[in-house]
Design an enzyme around this catalytic site. Structure first.
Site, PDB file in Angstrom:
ATOM      1  N   ARG A  45      37.732  44.778  50.989  1.00 26.60           N
ATOM      2  CA  ARG A  45      36.553  44.841  51.866  1.00 26.60           C
ATOM      3  C   ARG A  45      37.020  45.177  53.275  1.00 26.60           C
ATOM      4  O   ARG A  45      38.076  44.717  53.703  1.00 26.60           O
ATOM      5  CB  ARG A  45      35.854  43.480  51.838  1.00 26.60           C
ATOM      6  CG  ARG A  45      34.587  43.395  52.624  1.00 26.60           C
ATOM      7  CD  ARG A  45      33.896  42.045  52.446  1.00 26.60           C
ATOM      8  NE  ARG A  45      33.383  41.938  51.077  1.00 26.60           N
ATOM      9  CZ  ARG A  45      33.528  40.851  50.323  1.00 26.60           C
ATOM     10  NH1 ARG A  45      34.156  39.785  50.765  1.00 26.60           N
ATOM     11  NH2 ARG A  45      33.018  40.826  49.105  1.00 26.60           N
TER      12      ARG A  45
ATOM     13  N   ASN B  54      37.610  31.889  53.599  1.00 26.52           N
ATOM     14  CA  ASN B  54      38.398  32.596  52.595  1.00 26.52           C
ATOM     15  C   ASN B  54      39.790  31.988  52.502  1.00 26.52           C
ATOM     16  O   ASN B  54      40.466  31.864  53.517  1.00 26.52           O
ATOM     17  CB  ASN B  54      38.581  34.068  52.992  1.00 26.52           C
ATOM     18  CG  ASN B  54      37.279  34.818  53.056  1.00 26.52           C
ATOM     19  OD1 ASN B  54      36.599  34.970  52.051  1.00 26.52           O
ATOM     20  ND2 ASN B  54      36.925  35.286  54.239  1.00 26.52           N
TER      21      ASN B  54
ATOM     22  N   GLU C 103      37.065  33.158  39.203  1.00 26.75           N
ATOM     23  CA  GLU C 103      37.662  34.426  39.636  1.00 26.75           C
ATOM     24  C   GLU C 103      39.139  34.226  39.987  1.00 26.75           C
ATOM     25  O   GLU C 103      39.991  35.043  39.637  1.00 26.75           O
ATOM     26  CB  GLU C 103      36.888  34.955  40.854  1.00 26.75           C
ATOM     27  CG  GLU C 103      37.334  36.316  41.337  1.00 26.75           C
ATOM     28  CD  GLU C 103      36.586  36.766  42.585  1.00 26.75           C
ATOM     29  OE1 GLU C 103      37.005  37.786  43.158  1.00 26.75           O
ATOM     30  OE2 GLU C 103      35.612  36.116  43.012  1.00 26.75           O
TER      31      GLU C 103
ATOM     32  N   ASP D 164      37.045  30.312  47.808  1.00 23.36           N
ATOM     33  CA  ASP D 164      36.309  30.224  49.068  1.00 23.36           C
ATOM     34  C   ASP D 164      35.723  28.826  49.182  1.00 23.36           C
ATOM     35  O   ASP D 164      35.390  28.198  48.179  1.00 23.36           O
ATOM     36  CB  ASP D 164      35.150  31.231  49.089  1.00 23.36           C
ATOM     37  CG  ASP D 164      35.634  32.662  48.895  1.00 23.36           C
ATOM     38  OD1 ASP D 164      36.389  33.147  49.744  1.00 23.36           O
ATOM     39  OD2 ASP D 164      35.266  33.277  47.871  1.00 23.36           O
TER      40      ASP D 164
ATOM     41  N   ASP E 242      40.644  34.915  46.477  1.00 23.06           N
ATOM     42  CA  ASP E 242      39.465  34.599  45.662  1.00 23.06           C
ATOM     43  C   ASP E 242      38.779  33.285  46.006  1.00 23.06           C
ATOM     44  O   ASP E 242      37.557  33.261  46.127  1.00 23.06           O
ATOM     45  CB  ASP E 242      39.783  34.590  44.151  1.00 23.06           C
ATOM     46  CG  ASP E 242      40.649  35.758  43.723  1.00 23.06           C
ATOM     47  OD1 ASP E 242      40.321  36.894  44.083  1.00 23.06           O
ATOM     48  OD2 ASP E 242      41.665  35.516  43.051  1.00 23.06           O
TER      49      ASP E 242
ATOM     50  N   ASP F 255      34.230  30.401  43.460  1.00 21.10           N
ATOM     51  CA  ASP F 255      35.049  31.431  42.816  1.00 21.10           C
ATOM     52  C   ASP F 255      36.314  30.899  42.142  1.00 21.10           C
ATOM     53  O   ASP F 255      37.324  31.598  42.057  1.00 21.10           O
ATOM     54  CB  ASP F 255      35.393  32.560  43.809  1.00 21.10           C
ATOM     55  CG  ASP F 255      34.138  33.205  44.377  1.00 21.10           C
ATOM     56  OD1 ASP F 255      33.125  33.253  43.647  1.00 21.10           O
ATOM     57  OD2 ASP F 255      34.161  33.656  45.527  1.00 21.10           O
TER      58      ASP F 255
ATOM     59  N   ASP G  38      43.210  38.401  50.216  1.00 17.61           N
ATOM     60  CA  ASP G  38      42.189  37.437  49.824  1.00 17.61           C
ATOM     61  C   ASP G  38      42.549  36.879  48.445  1.00 17.61           C
ATOM     62  O   ASP G  38      42.728  37.639  47.500  1.00 17.61           O
ATOM     63  CB  ASP G  38      40.838  38.168  49.784  1.00 17.61           C
ATOM     64  CG  ASP G  38      39.687  37.257  49.418  1.00 17.61           C
ATOM     65  OD1 ASP G  38      39.780  36.561  48.386  1.00 17.61           O
ATOM     66  OD2 ASP G  38      38.685  37.256  50.137  1.00 17.61           O
TER      67      ASP G  38
END
Length: 177
Positions: A23, A87, A123, A107, A105, A120, A103
């Site tokens: 991102r 994050n 994830e 959070d 994953d 997450d 990052d």
């Protein structure tokens, strides 16, 4: 790279463990830089996702990056109160392109009423398996979740209203010149 000065704009780039760009935030106004931290503000900032989707942030947000902590903090200033999105990520690096981090994953979301949620987790588990996160990463991230929760519980740094008020005031001064 030359350290950005207050009032300068920088991009932020988030990557995943495999090196893929995740991102990008196009323009974040720098409010403060020090040896270890960068504080900035996003306001109507263009965000581009790895799949090419683009969107614009809806409200001002104070962003906090530190060179020694494995997290960064986004404090979103809304009419209903401040919401936080934290994050779990590597400490930032700064180069001529952007503020950059990986990052990981996980959070932590903090709602205006103080409720906290770890997000997450699935994830994180999937990516950990897929990209073979080393055990040290897992230890570091879990330790930093604890540090983050401690900061939240104690109203430390970005989690204090005085901090938010100070940096929003500074952003308003700099953006109205």
């Amino acid at each position: 790279m030359q350290i950005p000065r207050e009032g300068d704009y920088v991009a932020i780039q988030s990557y995943k463990h495999d090196g893929q760009l995740h991102r990008t935030w196009r323009e974040t106004m720098v409010l403060k830089t020090s040896e270890n931290e960068i504080i900035g503000c996003n306001d109507n900032t263009l965000v581009t996702e790895s799949d090419g989707r683009r969107w614009v942030t809806r409200e001002p947000a104070i962003v906090y990056f530190h060179k020694h902590y494995w997290f960064n903090i986004i404090a979103m200033i809304r009419d209903t109160g401040v919401s936080y999105y934290c994050n779990l990520a590597t400490p930032f690096v700064l180069d001529k392109e952007a503020i950059k981090y990986i990052d990981y994953d996980l959070d932590v979301k903090v709602f205006p009423d103080g409720e906290k949620r770890l997000l997450d987790v699935d994830e994180y588990a999937a990516h950990s398996k897929m990209w073979n996160y080393p055990p040290e990463i897992d230890k570091i991230l879990h330790y930093n979740v604890d540090v983050l929760i401690d900061w939240i519980d104690k109203g430390k740094g970005p989690f204090s209203q005085a901090y938010i008020d100070l940096w929003m005031k500074r952003y308003n001064e700099l953006s109205h010149h």
